[in-house]
Write an enzyme that holds these catalytic residues in place. Structure first.
Site, PDB file in Angstrom:
ATOM      1  N   ASP A 173       0.926  -1.158   0.042  1.00  0.00           N
ATOM      2  CA  ASP A 173      -0.117  -0.049   0.007  1.00  0.00           C
ATOM      3  C   ASP A 173       0.747   1.187  -0.096  1.00  0.00           C
ATOM      4  OD1 ASP A 173      -2.288  -1.710   0.036  1.00  0.00           O
ATOM      5  OD2 ASP A 173      -2.326  -1.706   2.385  1.00  0.00           O
TER       6      ASP A 173
ATOM      7  N   LYS B 146       1.806   2.241  -4.820  1.00  0.00           N
ATOM      8  CA  LYS B 146       2.254   1.541  -6.320  1.00  0.00           C
ATOM      9  C   LYS B 146       1.379   1.929  -7.471  1.00  0.00           C
ATOM     10  CE  LYS B 146       2.419  -2.634  -4.477  1.00  0.00           C
ATOM     11  NZ  LYS B 146       2.166  -2.038  -3.099  1.00  0.00           N
TER      12      LYS B 146
ATOM     13  N   GLY C   1      -4.340  -4.300  -3.742  1.00  0.00           N
ATOM     14  CA  GLY C   1      -5.560  -3.323  -3.828  1.00  0.00           C
ATOM     15  C   GLY C   1      -4.724  -2.185  -4.391  1.00  0.00           C
ATOM     16  N   HIS C   2      -4.751  -1.868  -5.912  1.00  0.00           N
ATOM     17  CA  HIS C   2      -4.051  -0.810  -6.350  1.00  0.00           C
ATOM     18  C   HIS C   2      -5.243   0.476  -6.731  1.00  0.00           C
ATOM     19  CE1 HIS C   2      -0.547  -3.582  -7.290  1.00  0.00           C
ATOM     20  NE2 HIS C   2      -0.495  -3.377  -6.102  1.00  0.00           N
TER      21      HIS C   2
ATOM     22  N   GLN D 276       2.004  -6.048  -3.249  1.00  0.00           N
ATOM     23  CA  GLN D 276       2.633  -6.128  -1.994  1.00  0.00           C
ATOM     24  C   GLN D 276       3.794  -5.282  -1.678  1.00  0.00           C
ATOM     25  OE1 GLN D 276       1.588  -9.388  -3.402  1.00  0.00           O
ATOM     26  NE2 GLN D 276      -0.506  -8.786  -2.940  1.00  0.00           N
TER      27      GLN D 276
HETATM   28  P1  GDP Z   1      -1.073   0.286  -3.580  1.00  0.00           P
HETATM   29  O1  GDP Z   1      -1.362  -1.075  -3.004  1.00  0.00           O
HETATM   30  O2  GDP Z   1       0.617   0.648  -3.265  1.00  0.00           O
HETATM   31  O3  GDP Z   1      -1.069   0.495  -4.918  1.00  0.00           O
HETATM   32  O4  GDP Z   1      -1.517   1.333  -2.618  1.00  0.00           O
HETATM   33  P2  GDP Z   1      -3.219   1.465  -2.179  1.00  0.00           P
HETATM   34  O5  GDP Z   1      -3.881   1.936  -3.417  1.00  0.00           O
HETATM   35  O6  GDP Z   1      -3.546   0.042  -1.654  1.00  0.00           O
HETATM   36  O7  GDP Z   1      -2.980   2.492  -1.270  1.00  0.00           O
HETATM   37  C1  GDP Z   1      -2.467   4.043  -1.591  1.00  0.00           C
HETATM   38  C2  GDP Z   1      -3.594   4.927  -1.183  1.00  0.00           C
HETATM   39  O8  GDP Z   1      -3.002   6.165  -1.016  1.00  0.00           O
HETATM   40  C3  GDP Z   1      -4.543   4.973  -2.246  1.00  0.00           C
HETATM   41  O9  GDP Z   1      -5.961   5.340  -1.523  1.00  0.00           O
HETATM   42  C4  GDP Z   1      -4.115   6.053  -3.044  1.00  0.00           C
HETATM   43  O10 GDP Z   1      -5.354   6.583  -3.882  1.00  0.00           O
HETATM   44  C5  GDP Z   1      -3.718   7.209  -2.108  1.00  0.00           C
HETATM   45  N1  GDP Z   1      -2.373   7.659  -2.433  1.00  0.00           N
HETATM   46  C6  GDP Z   1      -1.358   7.427  -3.478  1.00  0.00           C
HETATM   47  N2  GDP Z   1      -0.378   8.368  -3.531  1.00  0.00           N
HETATM   48  C7  GDP Z   1      -0.931   9.213  -2.721  1.00  0.00           C
HETATM   49  C8  GDP Z   1      -0.149  10.573  -2.210  1.00  0.00           C
HETATM   50  O11 GDP Z   1       0.597  10.927  -2.713  1.00  0.00           O
HETATM   51  N3  GDP Z   1      -1.003  11.208  -1.227  1.00  0.00           N
HETATM   52  C9  GDP Z   1      -2.333  10.913  -0.958  1.00  0.00           C
HETATM   53  N4  GDP Z   1      -2.917  11.580   0.067  1.00  0.00           N
HETATM   54  N5  GDP Z   1      -2.643   9.757  -1.121  1.00  0.00           N
HETATM   55  C10 GDP Z   1      -2.319   9.288  -2.051  1.00  0.00           C
HETATM   56  P1  IMO Z   2      -0.922  -4.254  -2.205  1.00  0.00           P
HETATM   57  O1  IMO Z   2      -0.583  -4.815  -3.506  1.00  0.00           O
HETATM   58  C1  IMO Z   2      -0.850  -4.492   2.135  1.00  0.00           C
HETATM   59  C2  IMO Z   2      -0.665  -8.567   3.653  1.00  0.00           C
HETATM   60  C3  IMO Z   2      -1.902  -8.928   4.431  1.00  0.00           C
HETATM   61  C4  IMO Z   2      -1.389  -9.947   5.455  1.00  0.00           C
HETATM   62  C5  IMO Z   2      -0.301 -10.554   4.741  1.00  0.00           C
HETATM   63  C6  IMO Z   2      -0.604 -12.111   4.186  1.00  0.00           C
HETATM   64  O2  IMO Z   2      -2.172  -3.522  -2.160  1.00  0.00           O
HETATM   65  O3  IMO Z   2       0.089  -3.486  -1.423  1.00  0.00           O
HETATM   66  P2  IMO Z   2      -2.181 -12.650   2.177  1.00  0.00           P
HETATM   67  O4  IMO Z   2      -3.741 -12.474   1.960  1.00  0.00           O
HETATM   68  O5  IMO Z   2      -1.511 -12.185   1.076  1.00  0.00           O
HETATM   69  O6  IMO Z   2      -2.092 -14.097   2.695  1.00  0.00           O
HETATM   70  O7  IMO Z   2      -1.928 -11.835   3.509  1.00  0.00           O
HETATM   71  O8  IMO Z   2       0.055  -9.726   3.678  1.00  0.00           O
HETATM   72  N1  IMO Z   2      -0.964  -8.266   2.431  1.00  0.00           N
HETATM   73  C7  IMO Z   2      -1.085  -6.912   2.016  1.00  0.00           C
HETATM   74  N2  IMO Z   2      -0.941  -5.640   2.764  1.00  0.00           N
HETATM   75  N3  IMO Z   2      -0.993  -4.596   0.723  1.00  0.00           N
HETATM   76  C8  IMO Z   2      -1.071  -5.438  -0.185  1.00  0.00           C
HETATM   77  O9  IMO Z   2      -1.123  -5.664  -1.406  1.00  0.00           O
HETATM   78  C9  IMO Z   2      -1.163  -6.997   0.536  1.00  0.00           C
HETATM   79  N4  IMO Z   2      -1.284  -8.157   0.291  1.00  0.00           N
HETATM   80  C10 IMO Z   2      -1.356  -8.976   1.168  1.00  0.00           C
HETATM   81  O10 IMO Z   2      -2.663  -8.114   5.141  1.00  0.00           O
HETATM   82  O11 IMO Z   2      -0.749  -9.044   6.569  1.00  0.00           O
HETATM   83 MG    MG Z   3      -2.857  -1.695  -1.824  1.00  0.00          MG
END
Ligand code: GDP
Ligand code: IMO
Ligand code: MG
Length: 425
Positions: A13, A16, A40-41, A223
């Site tokens: 998270d 990416k 979850g991207h 991840q």
């Molecule tokens: P990922 O799994 O690495 O793709 O990240 P996620 O999408 O799960 O979580 C990142 C969250 O931060 C999402 O809600 C994005 O919309 C938000 N986000 C990404 N970059 C920024 C930033 O620079 N500032 C803020 N405030 N939110 C951001």
């Molecule tokens: P993105 O791509 C954050 C975490 C879970 C748990 C551990 C194992 O959005 O960054 P799993 O279901 O993979 O067996 O869970 O890994 N986890 C993540 N945490 N972002 C993710 O993906 C994750 N994918 C798995 O919360 O701690």
């Molecule tokens: Mg994510």
């Protein structure tokens, strides 16, 4: 031509999705190589938000091709839900989205096993996303997994499902669950197989041809490196290689073909599952980060644990991924804090340590030693170049580069595509 890999350097998270989307403009092929629908991207542009779990975020760039590679735990249910959502939003998928015929398939029994194994661990649960990821990869390693290519071979599929039922049904029935209903599972997944035909390919040659023709390829990590099965905070990890090491085994592309590795680092740390987190801030700082950063899981909706940036961890994960340049995300979220802390080493039993320890006992008792920076009160979400940032923000960026010995190439100051500063162009 460039071949670039984007990897998360913390516990996932890091942002990416946003960064891959922002970079995708410059690439022709985007490849997802790790994990499954546990990811979850999030991508935001033109006031719209998309969350993709399985399909590469490059799909939101019409004209770009996308691949789900061999090493991904492929959940057909999530795949078709995402395809449906994309079609409803006007995005075509056929002819530009390809799924590896060697990817392992996630079945409903994997999700049930995920829950049962978590329950059996009690207080020591991993905090998985319950998407069946661990059990699917365990079946792959146990050589009882079903691959995408098997979905179009009804006899093979029938045989493999009955093998899996024989292995798993005792556990299910002893826990009060129904046994695996082989005929209905066979029908459902054979149907997925038929629907997958336009998407199913041997994907390695598709990537190899792109490379041979001089087309640019972007590998989209899922991840984060601290969740890597080999290098992460085991056992509180996911079940795949989430970093650069995953690219080669998942796609069949030799690692030496990758020209550049971008490491994505959030300006603070979050963790959504269980496990040690040395810089966690359960008090007002954690609350500030969680509220201002909207830190709730994009897959499970769970609140993310929050804390200060940990450079002991990032030095380690940048090293194992051979990171060339950093992308620093969510810098805007630090705004409004009086001071900003960054862990530079740990104290453990009266000793200072700078290496990220393997032992969970050590990791859960270390005391981070912090470098303290002045905060800034200005809203920086509208900044588009370095000169728009307050002096204390620039000082913080430069100090991070110096402490890590890696340049920052991209800074993100908001969830939208355009809220991005490119420093190296
Ligand atoms: P990922 O799994 O690495 O793709 O990240 P996620 O999408 O799960 O979580 C990142 C969250 O931060 C999402 O809600 C994005 O919309 C938000 N986000 C990404 N970059 C920024 C930033 O620079 N500032 C803020 N405030 N939110 C951001
Ligand atoms: P993105 O791509 C954050 C975490 C879970 C748990 C551990 C194992 O959005 O960054 P799993 O279901 O993979 O067996 O869970 O890994 N986890 C993540 N945490 N972002 C993710 O993906 C994750 N994918 C798995 O919360 O701690
Ligand atoms: Mg994510």
């Amino acid at each position: 031509m460039t071949v670039e890999c984007v990897v998360g350097l913390q516990w996932g998270d890091e942002g990416k999705g946003k960064i891959v989307d922002a970079l995708a403009e410059k690439f022709e092929l985007i490849v997802r190589f790790a994990g499954g629908a546990n990811a979850g991207h999030t991508v935001v542009f033109d006031g719209q938000q998309f969350i993709l779990h399985l399909i590469p975020t490059g799909i939101l760039h019409p004209g770009k091709s996308c691949i789900i590679a061999n090493g991904v735990a492929f959940d057909p249910e999530t795949f078709f839900l995402e395809v449906k959502g994309l079609h409803a939003s006007g995005y075509e998928t056929e002819g530009r989205l390809f799924v590896s015929d060697r990817a392992h398939v996630v079945f409903p029994y994997h999700k049930r096993l995920d829950l049962l194994r978590e329950k059996a661990r009690g207080a020591g649960k991993i905090g998985t996303t319950a998407r069946g990821i661990g059990p699917c990869y365990a079946d792959k390693a146990s050589r009882i997994g079903v691959r995408v290519c098997d979905l179009v071979e009804p006899e093979t599929l029938r045989h493999m499902l009955s093998q899996n039922a024989a292995q798993k049904n005792d556990l299910f029935t002893s826990q009060g669950f129904a046994a695996i209903d082989e005929p209905s599972l066979l029908e459902k997944f054979a149907d997925f197989g038929k629907r997958l035909k336009p998407y199913m390919r041997e994907t390695r040659p598709l990537i190899a041809d792109a490379l041979n023709e001089g087309r640019s390829v972007l590998f989209e990590g899922a991840q984060g490196a601290l969740l890597d099965i080999d290098h992460g905070t085991y056992p509180y990890v996911t079940s795949s290689n989430t970093g650069l090491d995953g690219v080669s085994s998942s796609t069949g592309v030799p690692l030496r073909k990758v020209d550049r590795v971008s490491g994505v680092v959030k300006s603070y740390c979050t963790r959504v599952g269980d496990g040690p987190f040395p810089t966690e801030q359960p008090g007002p700082i954690g609350e500030h980060l969680q509220q201002k950063g909207g830190e709730f899981g994009a897959t499970t909706g769970r609140p993310r644990r929050c804390g200060w940036l940990d450079l002991v961890a990032v030095r380690y994960t940048a090293a194992i991924n051979g990171v060339d340049a950093l992308t620093l995300t969510k810098l805007d979220v630090l705004g409004g804090l009086e001071e900003i802390r960054v862990a530079t080493s740990y104290e453990c039993g009266g000793r200072e340590i700078t290496e990220f320890p393997a032992s969970l006992e050590v990791l859960s008792t270390v005391k981070p030693k912090y470098e303290v920076f002045d905060g800034w009160q200005d809203d920086i979400t509208g900044a588009r170049e370095l000169g728009d940032l307050p002096g204390s923000t620039v000082k913080y960026l430069r100090a991070l580069e110096e402490m890590l010995g890696i340049p920052i190439a991209v800074v993100s100051l908001g969830s939208s595509r355009e809220q991005t500063i490119y420093l190296d162009s």
